[in-house]
Design an enzyme around this catalytic site. Structure first.
Site, PDB file in Angstrom:
ATOM      1  N   GLU A 273      -7.866  -5.306  -0.187  1.00 50.19           N
ATOM      2  CA  GLU A 273      -8.444  -6.133  -1.259  1.00 50.19           C
ATOM      3  C   GLU A 273      -8.444  -7.625  -0.953  1.00 50.19           C
ATOM      4  OE1 GLU A 273      -8.572  -2.755  -4.067  1.00 50.19           O
ATOM      5  OE2 GLU A 273      -9.765  -4.007  -2.751  1.00 50.19           O
TER       6      GLU A 273
ATOM      7  N   HIS B 254       0.865  -1.188   0.000  1.00 52.01           N
ATOM      8  CA  HIS B 254       0.000   0.000   0.000  1.00 52.01           C
ATOM      9  C   HIS B 254       0.893   1.227   0.000  1.00 52.01           C
ATOM     10  CE1 HIS B 254      -3.140   2.876   1.125  1.00 52.01           C
ATOM     11  NE2 HIS B 254      -3.988   1.958   0.708  1.00 52.01           N
TER      12      HIS B 254
HETATM   13  C1  SDX Z   1      -6.077   0.173  -2.929  1.00 49.82           C
HETATM   14  O1  SDX Z   1      -4.276   4.649  -1.914  1.00 49.82           O
HETATM   15  C2  SDX Z   1      -5.303   4.066  -1.393  1.00 49.82           C
HETATM   16  O2  SDX Z   1      -5.809   4.456  -0.347  1.00 49.82           O
HETATM   17  C3  SDX Z   1      -5.839   2.879  -2.182  1.00 49.82           C
HETATM   18  C4  SDX Z   1      -6.886   2.027  -1.477  1.00 49.82           C
HETATM   19  C5  SDX Z   1      -8.189   2.783  -1.303  1.00 49.82           C
HETATM   20  O3  SDX Z   1      -8.958   2.421  -0.369  1.00 49.82           O
HETATM   21  O4  SDX Z   1      -8.477   3.673  -2.123  1.00 49.82           O
HETATM   22  O5  SDX Z   1      -6.401   1.609  -0.224  1.00 49.82           O
HETATM   23  C6  SDX Z   1      -7.256   0.792  -2.305  1.00 49.82           C
HETATM   24  O6  SDX Z   1      -5.705   0.654  -3.948  1.00 49.82           O
HETATM   25  C7  SDX Z   1      -5.347  -0.956  -2.277  1.00 49.82           C
HETATM   26  C8  SDX Z   1      -4.182  -1.482  -3.169  1.00 49.82           C
HETATM   27  C9  SDX Z   1      -4.752  -2.481  -4.193  1.00 49.82           C
HETATM   28  N1  SDX Z   1      -3.680  -2.877  -5.145  1.00 49.82           N
HETATM   29  C10 SDX Z   1      -3.028  -4.052  -4.993  1.00 49.82           C
HETATM   30  O7  SDX Z   1      -3.205  -4.824  -4.068  1.00 49.82           O
HETATM   31  C11 SDX Z   1      -2.006  -4.302  -6.092  1.00 49.82           C
HETATM   32  C12 SDX Z   1      -0.714  -4.846  -5.501  1.00 49.82           C
HETATM   33  N2  SDX Z   1      -0.064  -3.764  -4.749  1.00 49.82           N
HETATM   34  C13 SDX Z   1       0.934  -2.976  -5.414  1.00 49.82           C
HETATM   35  O8  SDX Z   1       0.892  -2.852  -6.751  1.00 49.82           O
HETATM   36  C14 SDX Z   1       1.480  -1.822  -4.593  1.00 49.82           C
HETATM   37  O9  SDX Z   1       1.699  -2.265  -3.332  1.00 49.82           O
HETATM   38  C15 SDX Z   1       0.700  -0.533  -4.564  1.00 49.82           C
HETATM   39  C16 SDX Z   1       0.426  -0.036  -5.933  1.00 49.82           C
HETATM   40  C17 SDX Z   1      -0.575  -0.728  -3.851  1.00 49.82           C
HETATM   41  C18 SDX Z   1       1.542   0.497  -3.823  1.00 49.82           C
HETATM   42  O10 SDX Z   1       2.697   0.625  -4.542  1.00 49.82           O
HETATM   43  P1  SDX Z   1       3.764   1.783  -4.211  1.00 49.82           P
HETATM   44  O11 SDX Z   1       3.494   2.492  -2.954  1.00 49.82           O
HETATM   45  O12 SDX Z   1       3.890   2.616  -5.432  1.00 49.82           O
HETATM   46  O13 SDX Z   1       5.025   0.932  -3.906  1.00 49.82           O
HETATM   47  P2  SDX Z   1       6.112   0.628  -4.952  1.00 49.82           P
HETATM   48  O14 SDX Z   1       5.435   0.323  -6.258  1.00 49.82           O
HETATM   49  O15 SDX Z   1       7.112   1.711  -4.890  1.00 49.82           O
HETATM   50  O16 SDX Z   1       6.723  -0.764  -4.407  1.00 49.82           O
HETATM   51  C19 SDX Z   1       7.950  -0.764  -3.728  1.00 49.82           C
HETATM   52  C20 SDX Z   1       8.549  -2.095  -4.088  1.00 49.82           C
HETATM   53  C21 SDX Z   1       8.590  -2.287  -5.603  1.00 49.82           C
HETATM   54  O17 SDX Z   1       9.740  -3.054  -5.877  1.00 49.82           O
HETATM   55  P3  SDX Z   1      10.807  -2.432  -6.902  1.00 49.82           P
HETATM   56  O18 SDX Z   1      10.027  -2.133  -8.170  1.00 49.82           O
HETATM   57  O19 SDX Z   1      11.333  -1.171  -6.225  1.00 49.82           O
HETATM   58  O20 SDX Z   1      11.818  -3.539  -7.082  1.00 49.82           O
HETATM   59  O21 SDX Z   1       7.725  -3.159  -3.571  1.00 49.82           O
HETATM   60  C22 SDX Z   1       7.265  -3.951  -4.662  1.00 49.82           C
HETATM   61  C23 SDX Z   1       7.373  -3.114  -5.898  1.00 49.82           C
HETATM   62  O22 SDX Z   1       7.555  -3.949  -7.046  1.00 49.82           O
HETATM   63  N3  SDX Z   1       5.868  -4.269  -4.400  1.00 49.82           N
HETATM   64  C24 SDX Z   1       5.338  -5.471  -4.582  1.00 49.82           C
HETATM   65  C25 SDX Z   1       3.996  -5.342  -4.202  1.00 49.82           C
HETATM   66  N4  SDX Z   1       3.762  -4.078  -3.816  1.00 49.82           N
HETATM   67  C26 SDX Z   1       4.922  -3.411  -3.960  1.00 49.82           C
HETATM   68  N5  SDX Z   1       5.868  -6.620  -5.034  1.00 49.82           N
HETATM   69  C27 SDX Z   1       5.027  -7.684  -5.083  1.00 49.82           C
HETATM   70  N6  SDX Z   1       3.731  -7.649  -4.731  1.00 49.82           N
HETATM   71  C28 SDX Z   1       3.183  -6.496  -4.279  1.00 49.82           C
HETATM   72  N7  SDX Z   1       1.911  -6.462  -3.945  1.00 49.82           N
END
Ligand code: SDX
Length: 355
Positions: A298, A243
């Site tokens: 989720e 998140h």
């Molecule tokens: C919601 O913002 C809100 O409030 C949203 C929400 C709402 O109520 O409106 O809470 C609802 O959107 C919940 C999130 C639903 N999405 C998912 O579950 C999709 C999986 N999660 C990710 O894609 C991710 O965690 C995010 C998009 C939710 C957050 O991403 P960030 O803050 O941009 O973090 P990041 O992309 O910088 O990640 C840091 C690292 C990365 O590695 P590198 O690219 O630097 O090598 O962590 C990794 C990411 O690849 N990473 C994950 C991951 N989440 C982050 N790796 C594997 N699985 C994951 N779920």
């Protein structure tokens, strides 16, 4: 420049506070756990819309107006073309509604979310839409329009718990999109359609369906570790985890897990999901020791909506049916601020060659 705007405070709001360090969500002064345990959709609407419109009836009268609006918007169902997926059906249907900044517009959007989502799901199954029953609660009528039978109290309660749990969440991507559109005075329908378009993305609200795909792909507890290692090895993101704001467990995860547990026959599914959750969290902690990646809203949303008999392509539209309360409240708050949202950018393109 702050890509993702993660350190930018773009609004002051009285609607909700997301405390990412301590894993707390407060909506109009109420901890989300209390909303999930005790409030219906109509209570959530009343709570968020207080002070956002010149007049607001009491919860009972507001519920009656939402029920009447469900009956009114039903006529639009026949006008929505065939062949649309559920979220596109909802987007087209909402776009047909009068686009102004009134309480009626907010009520129509909230009512139509349930009517259009239920009709879209039934049409996709080749079934005729079911006309609303304005006398039922919003959640009960939503499920009745889906299944053709009045749900039992536990089912309606579970959907209410979900809709109020997700009704608002600070300045997430879809709510920010809604505020930007509202700031141009385009209207609440335009703001909600913008919010829905942002929510559709798998990084935001498009995750619950893929969570269920993951659980089904894994199939049995003994497959979990290998499946997760394979996905992470392919650089895939595991839906339902991580998140932008929460650095600890999303408080909504357990609120929704409790709602699932109150439904009959879910204990085995919950145990399997908990096993997968433990395995994912362990693998993510190993792969990203510096980045706290925890369970988000989720993961247990997927189990709850599955237990209510919803198809996974309906999960995001159902998310929108709750979040529309927040989008309309934030849109009205932005309109009250009176400022057009217009940030700056730094130009990195070619410069004209001097003549
Ligand atoms: C919601 O913002 C809100 O409030 C949203 C929400 C709402 O109520 O409106 O809470 C609802 O959107 C919940 C999130 C639903 N999405 C998912 O579950 C999709 C999986 N999660 C990710 O894609 C991710 O965690 C995010 C998009 C939710 C957050 O991403 P960030 O803050 O941009 O973090 P990041 O992309 O910088 O990640 C840091 C690292 C990365 O590695 P590198 O690219 O630097 O090598 O962590 C990794 C990411 O690849 N990473 C994950 C991951 N989440 C982050 N790796 C594997 N699985 C994951 N779920």
């Amino acid at each position: 420049m702050d890509t993702g705007l993660e350190n930018v405070v773009a609004a002051e709001t009285v609607l909700s506070d997301v405390d990412g360090q301590n894993g707390r969500l407060v909506i109009r002064g109420w901890p989300v756990e209390m909303l999930a345990a005790s409030m219906a959709f109509e209570d959530g609407a009343h709570l968020l819309w207080q002070g956002m419109f010149d007049t607001l009836p009491d919860v009972r009268a507001l519920g009656a107006r939402i029920g009447a609006a469900r009956a009114d918007v039903f006529a639009h169902v026949a006008e929505i073309p065939d062949g649309l997926d559920v979220i596109s059906f909802l987007r087209v249907g909402w776009a047909m509604l009068p686009d102004d900044e009134s309480l009626d517009a907010a009520i129509r959007l909230s009512a139509a979310g349930a009517v259009f989502t239920a009709a879209a799901i039934r049409r996709a199954r080749g079934e005729a839409p079911i006309a609303p029953d304005p006398d039922l609660s919003h959640a009960a009528d939503f499920l009745r329009m889906l299944t053709g039978r009045v749900p039992d109290q536990a089912e309606a309660r579970a959907l209410d718990a979900y809709l109020v749990t997700v009704c608002d969440h600070g300045l997430n991507a879809s709510t920010f999109a809604a505020r930007v559109v509202a700031s141009t005075r385009a209207g609440l329908v335009s703001a909600a359609v913008a919010g829905l378009s942002a929510l559709k993305g798998p990084l935001h609200g498009g995750a619950p369906g893929p969570v269920l795909d993951m659980i089904d792909d894994i199939g049995a507890p003994e497959n979990a570790e290998a499946w997760i290692d394979g996905a992470l090895g392919r650089g895939e993101r595991l839906m339902g985890f991580g998140h932008r704001v929460y650095r600890v467990r999303d408080p909504r995860a357990d609120a929704l897990k409790a709602a699932v547990a109150r439904l009959p026959g879910t204990s085995g599914r919950i145990r399997f999901a908990e096993h997968i959750e433990r395995a994912v969290l362990g693998r993510l902690a190993k792969k990203y020791p510096q980045r706290k990646l925890e369970t988000n809203v989720e993961f247990y949303t997927a189990l709850l909506l599955e237990a209510l008999g919803l198809a996974r392509d309906a999960f995001t539209p159902v998310f929108a049916c709750g979040r529309v309360l927040g989008w309309t409240a934030h849109a009205r708050e932005q309109i009250g601020e009176g400022r057009l949202v217009r940030p700056r950018s730094v130009y990195r393109g070619p410069v004209p060659v001097p003549a």
